[in-house]
Design a protein around this motif. Structure first.
Motif, PDB file in Angstrom:
ATOM      1  N   MET A   1      -2.883   5.877   7.163  1.00 52.01           N
ATOM      2  CA  MET A   1      -2.249   7.154   6.863  1.00 52.01           C
ATOM      3  C   MET A   1      -0.851   7.223   7.466  1.00 52.01           C
ATOM      4  SD  MET A   1      -5.491   9.769   7.261  1.00 52.01           S
ATOM      5  CE  MET A   1      -4.483  11.235   7.172  1.00 52.01           C
ATOM      6  N   GLU A   2      -0.712   6.781   8.701  1.00 49.38           N
ATOM      7  CA  GLU A   2       0.602   6.796   9.348  1.00 49.38           C
ATOM      8  C   GLU A   2       1.598   5.927   8.590  1.00 49.38           C
ATOM      9  OE1 GLU A   2       0.181   5.592  13.420  1.00 49.38           O
ATOM     10  OE2 GLU A   2      -0.889   7.424  13.977  1.00 49.38           O
TER      11      GLU A   2
ATOM     12  N   THR B   1       1.654   5.282   5.447  1.00 55.43           N
ATOM     13  CA  THR B   1       1.933   5.727   4.077  1.00 55.43           C
ATOM     14  C   THR B   1       2.331   7.195   3.965  1.00 55.43           C
ATOM     15  OG1 THR B   1      -0.427   6.202   3.722  1.00 55.43           O
ATOM     16  CG2 THR B   1       0.368   4.015   3.082  1.00 55.43           C
ATOM     17  N   GLU B   2       2.275   7.949   5.055  1.00 56.01           N
ATOM     18  CA  GLU B   2       2.470   9.397   4.944  1.00 56.01           C
ATOM     19  C   GLU B   2       3.860   9.777   4.440  1.00 56.01           C
ATOM     20  OE1 GLU B   2       1.840  11.455   8.642  1.00 56.01           O
ATOM     21  OE2 GLU B   2       3.111  10.084   9.748  1.00 56.01           O
ATOM     22  N   LYS B   3       4.901   9.045   4.824  1.00 50.86           N
ATOM     23  CA  LYS B   3       6.245   9.384   4.336  1.00 50.86           C
ATOM     24  C   LYS B   3       6.321   9.238   2.827  1.00 50.86           C
ATOM     25  CE  LYS B   3      10.163   8.761   7.107  1.00 50.86           C
ATOM     26  NZ  LYS B   3      11.189   7.887   7.688  1.00 50.86           N
TER      27      LYS B   3
ATOM     28  N   ILE C   1       4.360  12.051   1.156  1.00 54.85           N
ATOM     29  CA  ILE C   1       5.113  13.311   1.262  1.00 54.85           C
ATOM     30  C   ILE C   1       6.289  13.318   0.289  1.00 54.85           C
ATOM     31  CG2 ILE C   1       6.625  14.637   2.789  1.00 54.85           C
ATOM     32  CD1 ILE C   1       4.631  13.859   5.071  1.00 54.85           C
TER      33      ILE C   1
ATOM     34  N   ALA D   1      -2.041  16.510  -0.308  1.00 54.41           N
ATOM     35  CA  ALA D   1      -1.983  15.396   0.652  1.00 54.41           C
ATOM     36  C   ALA D   1      -3.376  15.108   1.197  1.00 54.41           C
ATOM     37  CB  ALA D   1      -1.008  15.714   1.778  1.00 54.41           C
ATOM     38  N   GLN D   2      -4.122  16.150   1.521  1.00 57.77           N
ATOM     39  CA  GLN D   2      -5.491  15.957   2.007  1.00 57.77           C
ATOM     40  C   GLN D   2      -6.364  15.314   0.935  1.00 57.77           C
ATOM     41  OE1 GLN D   2      -6.796  19.792   3.366  1.00 57.77           O
ATOM     42  NE2 GLN D   2      -5.499  19.735   5.188  1.00 57.77           N
TER      43      GLN D   2
ATOM     44  N   TYR E   1      -5.642  11.472   0.549  1.00 60.18           N
ATOM     45  CA  TYR E   1      -6.238  10.603   1.562  1.00 60.18           C
ATOM     46  C   TYR E   1      -7.763  10.593   1.482  1.00 60.18           C
ATOM     47  CZ  TYR E   1      -1.740   9.491   3.509  1.00 60.18           C
ATOM     48  OH  TYR E   1      -0.473   9.016   3.670  1.00 60.18           O
TER      49      TYR E   1
ATOM     50  N   THR F   1      -1.491   9.269  -5.275  1.00 61.84           N
ATOM     51  CA  THR F   1      -0.697  10.475  -5.034  1.00 61.84           C
ATOM     52  C   THR F   1      -0.051  10.963  -6.321  1.00 61.84           C
ATOM     53  OG1 THR F   1      -0.212   9.653  -2.808  1.00 61.84           O
ATOM     54  CG2 THR F   1       1.142  11.472  -3.621  1.00 61.84           C
TER      55      THR F   1
END
Length: 197
Positions: free
Chosen positions: A34-35, A37-39, A42, A59-60, A63, A87
């Protein structure tokens, strides 16, 4: 577990190693995914979904889907590209449910900007320009905004973007061209308005 130990145990691992750890029940490995790919997630959601509250929910959901379907990941692309595809599809489905257009109906019309308009950047400070560009990108249709964001902000190549969106490479290139033309037109309009003051 301390952050240093977590960094040592997880952050130097490949996508495949992390995915295997997740499939063995290691939730910390999924947090690292998650860390990583989070950018990107978003960027895609922000470019496509106008309502902030909907963005958080999406977003939730992304994942959760990635976690549930990780066993189906076949390593044909990078893990980040696979999650970006999830996404993108979640955003497209959200827009359909809300009956919002993915592409502006006028997209097929060419946008011709005057060639002799001068340099629109000359009168603007870097901060002003960043704000204007952000507003201009937000005014694009969800698809064009996402393509610009993936290409210029996330630094993805045409083939990765094509894989994420399911569009042919040529279509991605064409839409990127049109998006840039729309952004150019917007900047030139602002420049001409400032010059008229």
């Amino acid at each position: 577990m301390s952050n240093n130990i977590v960094n040592h145990l997880y952050h130097n691992r490949s996508d495949r190693e992390l995915a295997d750890l997740v499939l063995q029940g290691d939730r910390e490995a999924f947090r690292v995914i998650m860390e990583r790919t989070e950018k990107l997630v978003i960027h895609i959601i922000s470019g496509m979904v106008p309502v902030r509250e909907d963005r958080e929910d999406l977003a939730q959901d992304v994942y959760l889907k990635a976690f549930r379907h990780l066993s189906g990941f076949r390593y044909e692309a990078k893990l980040s590209t696979w999650i970006a595809r999830i996404t993108y599809n979640a955003c497209v489905n959200h827009l359909r449910k809300k009956r919002l257009p993915l592409v502006d109906p006028a997209i097929s019309e060419a946008i011709d900007a005057p060639d002799d308009a001068g340099d629109p950047f000359a009168l603007l400070s870097e901060r002003q320009l960043a704000g204007i560009l952000q507003q201009a990108v937000a005014r694009l249709s969800p698809l064009l905004s996402t393509l610009i964001t993936l290409y210029h902000q996330a630094g993805l190549g045409i083939s990765d973007i094509a894989h994420i969106t399911g569009l042919p490479d040529g279509t991605v290139k064409s839409y990127l061209y049109r998006a840039r033309k729309q952004l150019q037109q917007h900047l030139l309009t602002i420049y001409q308005n400032k010059e008229a003051l």
